[in-house]
Enzyme design. Structure first.
Site, PDB file in Angstrom:
ATOM      1  CE1 TYR A  53     121.349 -58.819   8.507  1.00 22.74           C
ATOM      2  CE2 TYR A  53     119.393 -57.648   9.217  1.00 22.74           C
ATOM      3  CZ  TYR A  53     119.982 -58.706   8.562  1.00 22.74           C
ATOM      4  OH  TYR A  53     119.187 -59.644   7.952  1.00 22.74           O
ATOM      5  CG  HIS A 128     121.278 -64.518  10.335  1.00 22.79           C
ATOM      6  ND1 HIS A 128     121.829 -63.293  10.641  1.00 22.79           N
ATOM      7  CD2 HIS A 128     120.774 -64.377   9.085  1.00 22.79           C
ATOM      8  CE1 HIS A 128     121.680 -62.463   9.621  1.00 22.79           C
ATOM      9  NE2 HIS A 128     121.036 -63.101   8.673  1.00 22.79           N
ATOM     10  CB  SER A 208     116.635 -60.209  -1.143  1.00 20.85           C
ATOM     11  OG  SER A 208     117.102 -59.549  -2.291  1.00 20.85           O
ATOM     12  N   PRO A 209     112.998 -59.292  -0.986  1.00 19.82           N
ATOM     13  CG  PRO A 209     111.287 -58.084   0.053  1.00 19.82           C
ATOM     14  CD  PRO A 209     112.702 -58.540   0.248  1.00 19.82           C
ATOM     15  CG  LEU A 210     111.329 -54.980  -3.325  1.00 21.93           C
ATOM     16  CD1 LEU A 210     111.516 -53.513  -2.983  1.00 21.93           C
ATOM     17  CD2 LEU A 210     110.014 -55.184  -4.074  1.00 21.93           C
ATOM     18  N   GLY A 211     114.222 -58.500  -5.156  1.00 21.79           N
ATOM     19  CA  GLY A 211     115.353 -58.936  -5.970  1.00 21.79           C
ATOM     20  C   GLY A 211     115.026 -58.958  -7.449  1.00 21.79           C
ATOM     21  N   GLY A 212     115.812 -58.232  -8.242  1.00 24.78           N
ATOM     22  CA  GLY A 212     115.626 -58.202  -9.682  1.00 24.78           C
ATOM     23  C   GLY A 212     114.803 -57.046 -10.173  1.00 24.78           C
TER      24      GLY A 212
END
Length: 295
Positions: A53, A128, A208-212
Protein backbone atom coordinates in the site's frame (compact mmCIF):
# COMPACT_ATOMS: atom_id res chain seq x y z
CA UNK A 1 -19.07 -0.50 18.99
CA UNK A 2 -19.95 -4.16 18.61
CA UNK A 3 -17.19 -6.75 18.54
CA UNK A 4 -16.39 -9.94 16.69
CA UNK A 5 -13.49 -12.38 16.72
CA UNK A 6 -10.55 -13.20 14.48
CA UNK A 7 -9.12 -16.42 15.82
CA UNK A 8 -8.78 -15.83 19.55
CA UNK A 9 -8.62 -12.03 19.20
CA UNK A 10 -11.62 -9.79 19.81
CA UNK A 11 -11.84 -6.82 17.45
CA UNK A 12 -14.35 -4.16 16.50
CA UNK A 13 -17.07 -5.37 14.13
CA UNK A 14 -15.99 -2.64 11.70
CA UNK A 15 -12.33 -2.25 10.80
CA UNK A 16 -10.47 0.43 8.87
CA UNK A 17 -9.00 -0.28 5.44
CA UNK A 18 -5.97 2.01 5.46
CA UNK A 19 -4.97 1.68 1.78
CA UNK A 20 -6.44 5.08 0.66
CA UNK A 21 -4.08 6.82 3.07
CA UNK A 22 -1.00 5.79 1.08
CA UNK A 23 -1.80 5.19 -2.59
CA UNK A 24 -2.57 7.59 -5.42
CA UNK A 25 -4.60 10.69 -4.43
CA UNK A 26 -3.68 10.08 -0.79
CA UNK A 27 -4.24 12.85 1.77
CA UNK A 28 -1.38 14.69 3.43
CA UNK A 29 0.03 13.05 6.53
CA UNK A 30 -1.83 15.26 8.99
CA UNK A 31 -5.20 14.24 7.58
CA UNK A 32 -4.11 10.63 7.27
CA UNK A 33 -3.12 10.52 10.95
CA UNK A 34 -6.34 12.33 11.90
CA UNK A 35 -8.28 9.63 10.05
CA UNK A 36 -6.49 6.86 11.92
CA UNK A 37 -7.04 8.65 15.24
CA UNK A 38 -10.73 9.16 14.41
CA UNK A 39 -11.03 5.41 13.86
CA UNK A 40 -9.53 4.74 17.28
CA UNK A 41 -11.80 7.35 18.85
CA UNK A 42 -14.80 5.55 17.32
CA UNK A 43 -13.77 2.24 18.87
CA UNK A 44 -12.18 0.66 15.79
CA UNK A 45 -9.57 -1.89 16.89
CA UNK A 46 -8.80 -3.53 13.53
CA UNK A 47 -6.63 -1.75 10.95
CA UNK A 48 -5.97 -3.49 7.64
CA UNK A 49 -2.83 -2.69 5.67
CA UNK A 50 -0.18 -4.25 3.37
CA UNK A 51 3.45 -3.67 2.49
CA UNK A 52 2.28 -2.84 -1.05
CA UNK A 53 0.00 0.00 0.00
CA UNK A 54 2.12 2.80 -1.39
CA UNK A 55 2.32 5.01 -4.45
CA UNK A 56 5.88 5.32 -5.69
CA UNK A 57 8.30 2.46 -6.35
CA UNK A 58 10.65 3.33 -3.49
CA UNK A 59 7.92 3.53 -0.82
CA UNK A 60 7.37 -0.11 0.12
CA UNK A 61 5.74 -0.17 3.55
CA UNK A 62 4.53 3.46 3.44
CA UNK A 63 1.15 2.55 4.93
CA UNK A 64 2.64 0.33 7.64
CA UNK A 65 5.01 3.10 8.73
CA UNK A 66 2.18 5.64 8.71
CA UNK A 67 0.06 3.42 10.94
CA UNK A 68 2.96 2.84 13.33
CA UNK A 69 3.51 6.60 13.68
CA UNK A 70 -0.20 7.25 14.18
CA UNK A 71 -0.52 4.61 16.89
CA UNK A 72 2.60 5.86 18.66
CA UNK A 73 1.26 9.42 18.64
CA UNK A 74 -2.30 8.64 19.70
CA UNK A 75 -1.79 9.53 23.33
CA UNK A 76 -3.58 6.50 24.75
CA UNK A 77 -3.04 2.76 24.99
CA UNK A 78 -3.26 1.04 21.59
CA UNK A 79 -1.99 -2.39 22.60
CA UNK A 80 -5.46 -3.82 21.97
CA UNK A 81 -5.46 -2.70 18.32
CA UNK A 82 -4.90 -5.48 15.78
CA UNK A 83 -2.91 -4.31 12.78
CA UNK A 84 -3.41 -6.88 10.02
CA UNK A 85 -0.91 -6.61 7.20
CA UNK A 86 -0.27 -8.53 4.00
CA UNK A 87 2.58 -9.68 1.80
CA UNK A 88 2.89 -11.10 -1.67
CA UNK A 89 2.11 -8.11 -3.87
CA UNK A 90 4.24 -5.24 -5.14
CA UNK A 91 3.85 -1.86 -6.82
CA UNK A 92 6.55 -0.86 -9.31
CA UNK A 93 5.35 2.75 -9.33
CA UNK A 94 3.54 2.80 -12.67
CA UNK A 95 0.11 2.13 -11.18
CA UNK A 96 0.29 -1.63 -11.69
CA UNK A 97 0.33 -4.43 -9.12
CA UNK A 98 2.62 -7.46 -9.18
CA UNK A 99 2.34 -10.82 -7.42
CA UNK A 100 5.10 -12.75 -5.66
CA UNK A 101 4.15 -15.80 -3.63
CA UNK A 102 7.68 -17.21 -3.38
CA UNK A 103 8.11 -18.58 0.16
CA UNK A 104 11.48 -16.91 0.74
CA UNK A 105 10.08 -13.57 -0.42
CA UNK A 106 7.09 -13.90 1.90
CA UNK A 107 9.30 -14.64 4.88
CA UNK A 108 11.55 -11.66 4.19
CA UNK A 109 8.51 -9.46 3.59
CA UNK A 110 6.92 -10.47 6.90
CA UNK A 111 10.10 -9.73 8.82
CA UNK A 112 10.34 -6.31 7.15
CA UNK A 113 6.68 -5.58 7.93
CA UNK A 114 7.17 -6.47 11.60
CA UNK A 115 10.12 -4.08 11.78
CA UNK A 116 8.16 -1.24 10.16
CA UNK A 117 5.21 -1.80 12.47
CA UNK A 118 7.51 -1.90 15.47
CA UNK A 119 6.25 -5.24 16.76
CA UNK A 120 7.93 -8.45 17.78
CA UNK A 121 5.21 -10.49 16.10
CA UNK A 122 2.56 -9.46 13.56
CA UNK A 123 -0.92 -10.10 14.95
CA UNK A 124 -2.38 -11.15 11.60
CA UNK A 125 -0.33 -11.70 8.44
CA UNK A 126 -2.24 -12.31 5.21
CA UNK A 127 -1.11 -13.73 1.89
CA UNK A 128 -2.27 -10.96 -0.41
CA UNK A 129 -3.01 -12.98 -3.54
CA UNK A 130 -2.23 -16.44 -4.92
CA UNK A 131 0.73 -16.46 -7.29
CA UNK A 132 0.00 -18.63 -10.34
CA UNK A 133 3.75 -19.21 -10.76
CA UNK A 134 4.13 -20.74 -7.28
CA UNK A 135 2.34 -23.83 -5.93
CA UNK A 136 -0.34 -22.68 -3.50
CA UNK A 137 0.80 -25.14 -0.85
CA UNK A 138 4.30 -23.65 -0.97
CA UNK A 139 3.08 -20.09 -0.42
CA UNK A 140 0.78 -21.19 2.40
CA UNK A 141 3.62 -23.24 3.84
CA UNK A 142 5.58 -20.02 4.25
CA UNK A 143 2.77 -18.68 6.45
CA UNK A 144 2.94 -21.84 8.54
CA UNK A 145 6.69 -21.39 8.94
CA UNK A 146 6.22 -17.75 9.95
CA UNK A 147 3.75 -18.78 12.65
CA UNK A 148 6.09 -21.51 13.88
CA UNK A 149 9.00 -19.05 14.00
CA UNK A 150 6.91 -16.55 15.99
CA UNK A 151 7.19 -13.85 13.33
CA UNK A 152 3.40 -13.80 13.08
CA UNK A 153 0.73 -14.91 15.53
CA UNK A 154 -1.97 -15.85 13.03
CA UNK A 155 -2.38 -16.16 9.28
CA UNK A 156 -4.94 -15.11 6.71
CA UNK A 157 -5.42 -15.48 2.97
CA UNK A 158 -6.91 -13.09 0.43
CA UNK A 159 -8.45 -13.19 -3.05
CA UNK A 160 -8.97 -16.93 -2.91
CA UNK A 161 -11.29 -19.67 -4.13
CA UNK A 162 -13.09 -22.14 -1.89
CA UNK A 163 -10.62 -24.87 -2.90
CA UNK A 164 -7.73 -22.62 -1.87
CA UNK A 165 -9.39 -21.95 1.48
CA UNK A 166 -9.74 -25.69 2.12
CA UNK A 167 -6.13 -26.36 1.09
CA UNK A 168 -4.83 -23.54 3.28
CA UNK A 169 -6.90 -24.77 6.20
CA UNK A 170 -5.41 -28.24 5.78
CA UNK A 171 -1.87 -26.81 5.87
CA UNK A 172 -2.33 -24.19 8.58
CA UNK A 173 -4.99 -25.68 10.83
CA UNK A 174 -5.96 -23.33 13.66
CA UNK A 175 -3.29 -20.84 12.58
CA UNK A 176 -5.54 -19.85 9.66
CA UNK A 177 -8.02 -17.33 11.06
CA UNK A 178 -9.26 -15.14 8.20
CA UNK A 179 -10.21 -14.80 4.56
CA UNK A 180 -10.24 -11.46 2.76
CA UNK A 181 -12.08 -11.30 -0.58
CA UNK A 182 -13.97 -8.61 -2.40
CA UNK A 183 -17.60 -8.50 -1.28
CA UNK A 184 -20.08 -5.64 -1.34
CA UNK A 185 -23.67 -4.75 -2.28
CA UNK A 186 -22.46 -4.48 -5.87
CA UNK A 187 -20.19 -7.54 -5.99
CA UNK A 188 -21.34 -10.72 -4.27
CA UNK A 189 -19.54 -13.45 -6.16
CA UNK A 190 -17.57 -14.48 -3.04
CA UNK A 191 -20.73 -15.77 -1.39
CA UNK A 192 -19.37 -19.36 -1.47
CA UNK A 193 -16.18 -18.23 0.26
CA UNK A 194 -18.22 -16.39 2.89
CA UNK A 195 -20.28 -19.51 3.58
CA UNK A 196 -17.18 -21.69 3.83
CA UNK A 197 -15.43 -19.21 6.11
CA UNK A 198 -18.45 -19.19 8.39
CA UNK A 199 -18.50 -22.99 8.40
CA UNK A 200 -14.80 -23.22 9.27
CA UNK A 201 -14.90 -20.50 11.93
CA UNK A 202 -12.77 -18.09 9.91
CA UNK A 203 -13.33 -14.34 9.95
CA UNK A 204 -14.35 -12.93 6.57
CA UNK A 205 -12.92 -9.46 5.94
CA UNK A 206 -14.53 -8.05 2.78
CA UNK A 207 -12.40 -5.55 0.93
CA UNK A 208 -14.10 -2.70 -0.91
CA UNK A 209 -17.27 -3.38 1.14
CA UNK A 210 -18.92 -0.15 -0.03
CA UNK A 211 -18.44 -0.90 -3.71
CA UNK A 212 -21.19 0.73 -5.74
CA UNK A 213 -22.81 2.65 -2.90
CA UNK A 214 -21.07 5.99 -3.45
CA UNK A 215 -21.97 5.92 -7.14
CA UNK A 216 -25.62 5.11 -6.48
CA UNK A 217 -28.53 7.49 -6.73
CA UNK A 218 -32.24 7.23 -6.19
CA UNK A 219 -32.56 9.18 -9.41
CA UNK A 220 -30.36 6.81 -11.41
CA UNK A 221 -32.00 4.96 -14.30
CA UNK A 222 -33.05 1.39 -13.50
CA UNK A 223 -30.51 -1.14 -14.62
CA UNK A 224 -27.74 1.42 -15.16
CA UNK A 225 -24.53 -0.67 -14.77
CA UNK A 226 -22.77 2.34 -13.26
CA UNK A 227 -25.12 2.46 -10.28
CA UNK A 228 -26.41 0.02 -7.73
CA UNK A 229 -28.07 -0.09 -4.36
CA UNK A 230 -31.23 1.99 -4.80
CA UNK A 231 -32.74 -0.07 -1.97
CA UNK A 232 -29.78 0.90 0.20
CA UNK A 233 -30.52 4.57 -0.41
CA UNK A 234 -34.21 4.16 0.30
CA UNK A 235 -33.59 2.37 3.58
CA UNK A 236 -31.03 5.04 4.50
CA UNK A 237 -33.46 7.84 3.75
CA UNK A 238 -36.10 6.18 5.90
CA UNK A 239 -33.71 5.69 8.79
CA UNK A 240 -32.03 9.08 8.54
CA UNK A 241 -28.57 7.56 8.13
CA UNK A 242 -26.06 7.31 5.29
CA UNK A 243 -26.33 4.61 2.60
CA UNK A 244 -22.83 3.55 3.65
CA UNK A 245 -24.07 2.76 7.16
CA UNK A 246 -26.91 0.70 5.69
CA UNK A 247 -24.49 -1.20 3.46
CA UNK A 248 -22.20 -2.05 6.37
CA UNK A 249 -25.11 -3.03 8.62
CA UNK A 250 -26.36 -5.29 5.84
CA UNK A 251 -22.92 -6.90 5.51
CA UNK A 252 -22.76 -7.52 9.25
CA UNK A 253 -26.14 -9.23 9.06
CA UNK A 254 -24.92 -11.65 6.38
CA UNK A 255 -22.81 -13.72 8.76
CA UNK A 256 -21.30 -13.58 12.25
CA UNK A 257 -17.95 -14.14 10.50
CA UNK A 258 -18.23 -10.86 8.59
CA UNK A 259 -15.94 -7.98 9.64
CA UNK A 260 -15.99 -5.25 6.97
CA UNK A 261 -12.90 -3.08 6.52
CA UNK A 262 -14.11 0.02 4.66
CA UNK A 263 -11.45 2.35 3.38
CA UNK A 264 -11.35 5.97 4.47
CA UNK A 265 -9.20 9.00 3.75
CA UNK A 266 -10.90 11.50 6.07
CA UNK A 267 -12.04 11.33 9.70
CA UNK A 268 -15.73 11.84 8.92
CA UNK A 269 -15.83 8.76 6.69
CA UNK A 270 -14.59 6.25 9.25
CA UNK A 271 -16.64 7.89 12.01
CA UNK A 272 -19.76 7.38 9.90
CA UNK A 273 -18.81 3.79 9.07
CA UNK A 274 -18.23 2.93 12.72
CA UNK A 275 -21.79 3.99 13.56
CA UNK A 276 -23.15 1.19 11.38
CA UNK A 277 -22.86 -1.25 14.28
CA UNK A 278 -25.69 0.66 15.99
CA UNK A 279 -28.06 0.06 13.06
CA UNK A 280 -30.26 -3.02 13.34
CA UNK A 281 -32.05 -3.80 10.09
CA UNK A 282 -35.56 -5.26 10.05
CA UNK A 283 -36.32 -8.48 8.20
CA UNK A 284 -38.23 -6.45 5.60
CA UNK A 285 -35.27 -4.14 5.07
CA UNK A 286 -32.88 -7.05 4.78
CA UNK A 287 -35.10 -8.70 2.19
CA UNK A 288 -35.14 -5.50 0.16
CA UNK A 289 -31.37 -5.19 0.34
CA UNK A 290 -30.80 -8.85 -0.46
CA UNK A 291 -32.81 -8.36 -3.63
CA UNK A 292 -30.35 -5.72 -4.87
CA UNK A 293 -28.13 -8.51 -6.20
CA UNK A 294 -25.68 -7.43 -8.84
CA UNK A 295 -22.24 -8.82 -9.65
Amino acid sequence: MQHRTIGDTTVSAIGLGAMPLSIEHRPDESRAVATLHAALDAGVTLIDTADSYHWHADETGHNEQLIARALAGYGADTSHVLVATKGGRGRPGDGSWTVNGDPDHLKRAAEASAKRLGVEAIGLYQLHKPDPAVPWEDSVGALRDLVTAGTVRAAGISNVTTDQIRQAHAVLGDALVSVQNRYSPAVRDSEPQLRLSTELGLAFLPWSPLGGISRSSLDGPPGDPGTTGTAFHRVAAGRGVSPQQVALAWLLSRSPAMIPVPGASRPSSITDSARSTDLQLTETERAQLDAEHRT
